[in-house]
Scaffold this motif. Structure first.
Motif, short mmCIF file in Angstrom:
data_model
loop_
_atom_site.label_atom_id
_atom_site.label_comp_id
_atom_site.label_asym_id
_atom_site.label_seq_id
_atom_site.Cartn_x
_atom_site.Cartn_y
_atom_site.Cartn_z
N ARG A 21 0.82 -1.20 0.00
CA ARG A 21 0.00 0.00 0.00
C ARG A 21 0.87 1.26 0.00
O ARG A 21 1.94 1.30 0.58
CB ARG A 21 -0.91 0.02 1.24
CG ARG A 21 -2.05 -0.97 1.16
CD ARG A 21 -3.01 -0.77 2.32
NE ARG A 21 -3.53 0.59 2.39
CZ ARG A 21 -4.51 1.04 1.61
NH1 ARG A 21 -5.07 0.25 0.71
NH2 ARG A 21 -4.95 2.28 1.75
N GLN A 22 0.34 2.27 -0.67
CA GLN A 22 1.05 3.53 -0.71
C GLN A 22 0.83 4.30 0.59
O GLN A 22 -0.07 4.00 1.37
CB GLN A 22 0.54 4.38 -1.88
CG GLN A 22 0.74 3.70 -3.23
CD GLN A 22 0.52 4.67 -4.36
OE1 GLN A 22 1.10 5.75 -4.38
NE2 GLN A 22 -0.33 4.30 -5.28
N ASN A 61 -9.61 8.19 -11.64
CA ASN A 61 -8.20 8.52 -11.86
C ASN A 61 -7.30 8.09 -10.70
O ASN A 61 -6.09 8.15 -10.79
CB ASN A 61 -8.03 10.03 -12.07
CG ASN A 61 -8.82 10.52 -13.26
OD1 ASN A 61 -8.91 9.83 -14.28
ND2 ASN A 61 -9.42 11.70 -13.16
N LEU A 62 -7.92 7.66 -9.60
CA LEU A 62 -7.19 7.36 -8.37
C LEU A 62 -6.88 5.87 -8.27
O LEU A 62 -7.73 5.04 -8.52
CB LEU A 62 -8.05 7.79 -7.18
CG LEU A 62 -7.38 8.07 -5.83
CD1 LEU A 62 -6.37 9.19 -5.95
CD2 LEU A 62 -8.45 8.43 -4.80
N HIS A 69 8.22 19.35 -8.88
CA HIS A 69 8.24 17.93 -9.25
C HIS A 69 8.09 17.02 -8.02
O HIS A 69 7.60 15.91 -8.14
CB HIS A 69 9.52 17.60 -10.00
CG HIS A 69 9.61 18.28 -11.33
ND1 HIS A 69 8.71 18.05 -12.34
CD2 HIS A 69 10.48 19.22 -11.79
CE1 HIS A 69 9.02 18.81 -13.39
NE2 HIS A 69 10.08 19.53 -13.07
N GLU A 70 8.51 17.49 -6.84
CA GLU A 70 8.38 16.68 -5.63
C GLU A 70 6.91 16.37 -5.36
O GLU A 70 6.54 15.21 -5.13
CB GLU A 70 8.99 17.41 -4.44
CG GLU A 70 9.03 16.58 -3.17
CD GLU A 70 9.75 17.28 -2.05
OE1 GLU A 70 10.03 16.62 -1.02
OE2 GLU A 70 10.04 18.48 -2.17
N ALA A 71 6.06 17.40 -5.41
CA ALA A 71 4.63 17.19 -5.19
C ALA A 71 4.00 16.41 -6.34
O ALA A 71 3.18 15.49 -6.11
CB ALA A 71 3.94 18.54 -5.02
N LEU A 72 4.36 16.75 -7.57
CA LEU A 72 3.77 16.09 -8.73
C LEU A 72 4.15 14.61 -8.80
O LEU A 72 3.35 13.77 -9.23
CB LEU A 72 4.18 16.81 -10.00
CG LEU A 72 3.63 18.25 -10.14
CD1 LEU A 72 4.22 18.94 -11.36
CD2 LEU A 72 2.11 18.25 -10.22
N ARG A 79 2.42 8.89 -8.55
CA ARG A 79 2.50 7.51 -8.06
C ARG A 79 1.12 6.93 -7.73
O ARG A 79 0.94 5.71 -7.70
CB ARG A 79 3.40 7.44 -6.82
CG ARG A 79 4.87 7.63 -7.12
CD ARG A 79 5.73 7.08 -5.98
NE ARG A 79 5.56 7.81 -4.73
CZ ARG A 79 6.30 8.86 -4.37
NH1 ARG A 79 7.25 9.30 -5.19
NH2 ARG A 79 6.11 9.45 -3.22
N ASN A 80 0.15 7.81 -7.46
CA ASN A 80 -1.19 7.33 -7.11
C ASN A 80 -2.21 7.71 -8.18
O ASN A 80 -3.40 7.80 -7.92
CB ASN A 80 -1.61 7.90 -5.76
CG ASN A 80 -2.76 7.12 -5.14
OD1 ASN A 80 -2.94 5.94 -5.41
ND2 ASN A 80 -3.55 7.78 -4.31
N SER A 81 -1.70 7.94 -9.41
CA SER A 81 -2.57 8.36 -10.51
C SER A 81 -2.59 7.31 -11.62
O SER A 81 -1.54 6.80 -12.02
CB SER A 81 -2.07 9.70 -11.07
OG SER A 81 -2.75 10.03 -12.26
#
Length: 414
Positions: A6-7, A81-82, A128-131, A136-138
């Motif tokens: 799990r993420q 999308n999740l 890019h850190e946030a994106l 990773r969860n998209s």
């Protein structure tokens, strides 16, 4: 058998990295609008990634986005999308264009229904850190958008529009909060005069903070018009605006609370340093030297934000006493000086300037008295009341033909 890992909610960790900054929900809505509306007003190539579960007050904005030609992807819990529902109370909006990128992430689990903790970035290579966390969860590959909307190829035209939109929205929020407070106070106290007076005081303080932001926008514009852009100056301007908007937001929150003064032992040097940095915008284009000196480390009892607001108000007033004075008329150049001293069990703060003296000095602390054509006559009256609430005193200690000095006296902590 395939192992499922799990993420984690790395977005929340990102918020924690910016030292638990808090924001009212009303101000949050203003920030969301300030990020999206410049793109909607002047449509261009761009993408909006968002996760907004509580859409109250934002339905119109999100509908406009839905029916526009701008690419937009929702990551709400019911979205396709999740990949996993690991973000819980954490929400975000990311606006990516060729001209600006605005990233705002917040967490609603604060224990206070009126505030959120947040993380924000504007035109930063750290985007890019946030994106990457979102990617990773998209189920959608957003890598192409990250590459396409690169901060190295961006100017600041829409950033300025975004900030101006924020100021306008904060001003509207101020009006709404003032009106709400007036109605609430009139009902509880049956004293509409008191409610009106209180509302005017808060509105005055918020306008002071917004004026700082507005002036810094002009500074940003000047720097972005140069061939060699001074990034550090722009970053300093944005940092100062951020501090100022926090103070404005706290004033809005005060309208919904008892607005009690929170007295504590404060580091006077840090308070003055913060006030001077916030106030430099009033002096930089007028060739006024703004300086301060401290004799020793003093820790008076005060409310840090209210004391900062008083110092900003006094510096602003001093700077406005100079406009009609030509540089060659003042022998030593224009200056505003702040000095501190210890006097027995008190800390003294002296704010002086060499502008012309004050007419009718006996009236300056009267509510409504002003010598300015556009003044409200509230500034010095608010300052005096605020210092008295902090168990101190504010007085005009000296006023001559070319010298004015105000003195604040505060009790020292044990």
């Amino acid at each position: 058998m395939k192992k499922i890992v799990r993420q984690q909610n790395y977005l929340k960790e990102l918020i924690d990295s910016q030292e638990n900054r808090f924001l009212s929900r009303q101000a949050l809505k203003c920030l969301i609008r300030s990020a999206v509306e410049p793109l909607l007003d002047e449509p261009e190539s761009g993408v909006v990634l968002y996760r907004i579960e509580n859409k109250e007050g934002l339905q119109g904005l999100l509908k406009r986005l839905e029916f526009s030609e701008i690419e937009a992807f929702s990551y709400a819990d019911n979205s396709e999308n999740l990949i996993e529902k690991v973000w819980a109370n954490t929400e975000f909006i990311c606006v990516l264009t060729h001209r600006y990128v605005s990233i705002l992430i917040w967490d609603t689990n604060t224990g206070d229904k009126n505030s959120v903790r947040y993380y924000s970035l504007y035109n930063s290579k750290l985007q890019h850190e946030a994106l990457d966390i979102i990617k990773r969860n998209s189920k959608i590959d957003i890598s192409t958008y990250q590459e396409k909307y690169n901060p190295d190829r961006r100017d600041n035209i829409l950033l300025n529009a975004s900030i101006r939109r924020l100021l306008n929205n904060m001003d509207e929020a101020t009006g709404d909060a003032v009106l709400g407070y007036a109605e609430k106070s009139a009902e509880i106290l049956s004293d509409s005069d008191y409610a009106q007076k209180k509302s005017r005081v808060i509105a005055h303080e918020i306008r002071n903070q917004l004026s700082i932001c507005d002036l810094y926008i002009e500074i940003i514009k000047k720097h972005t018009q140069k061939e060699n852009i001074d990034i550090s100056a722009i970053q300093n301007a944005l940092d100062t605006m951020n501090k100022s908007l926090k103070m404005a937001n706290n004033s809005l929150i005060a309208l919904k609370s008892d607005d009690k003064t929170e007295l504590q032992a404060v580091n006077l040097s840090e308070i003055i340093d913060n006030a001077v940095n916030l106030s430099k915008v009033y002096t930089v284009d007028k060739d006024i030297e703004l300086s301060y000196e401290t004799s020793e480390e003093l820790t008076p009892i005060a409310d840090p934000e209210k004391l900062t607001a008083v110092l900003i108000n006094l510096i602003k007033n001093a700077s406005e006493a100079f406009p009609l004075i030509q540089d060659d008329e003042i022998q030593d150049g224009k200056y505003i000086k702040i000095k501190t001293e210890k006097n027995e069990n008190s800390a003294l703060i002296m704010i002086s300037n060499n502008a012309p003296g004050i007419n009718e000095p006996e009236k300056i602390f009267n509510e409504g008295f002003t010598t300015k054509t556009s003044g409200s006559g509230l500034g010095l009256w608010i300052c005096k009341k605020s210092i008295e609430e902090q168990l101190g005193e504010l007085e005009l200690s000296r006023s001559t033909e070319n010298y004015t000095e105000f003195t604040i006296q505060l009790g020292l902590g044990g």
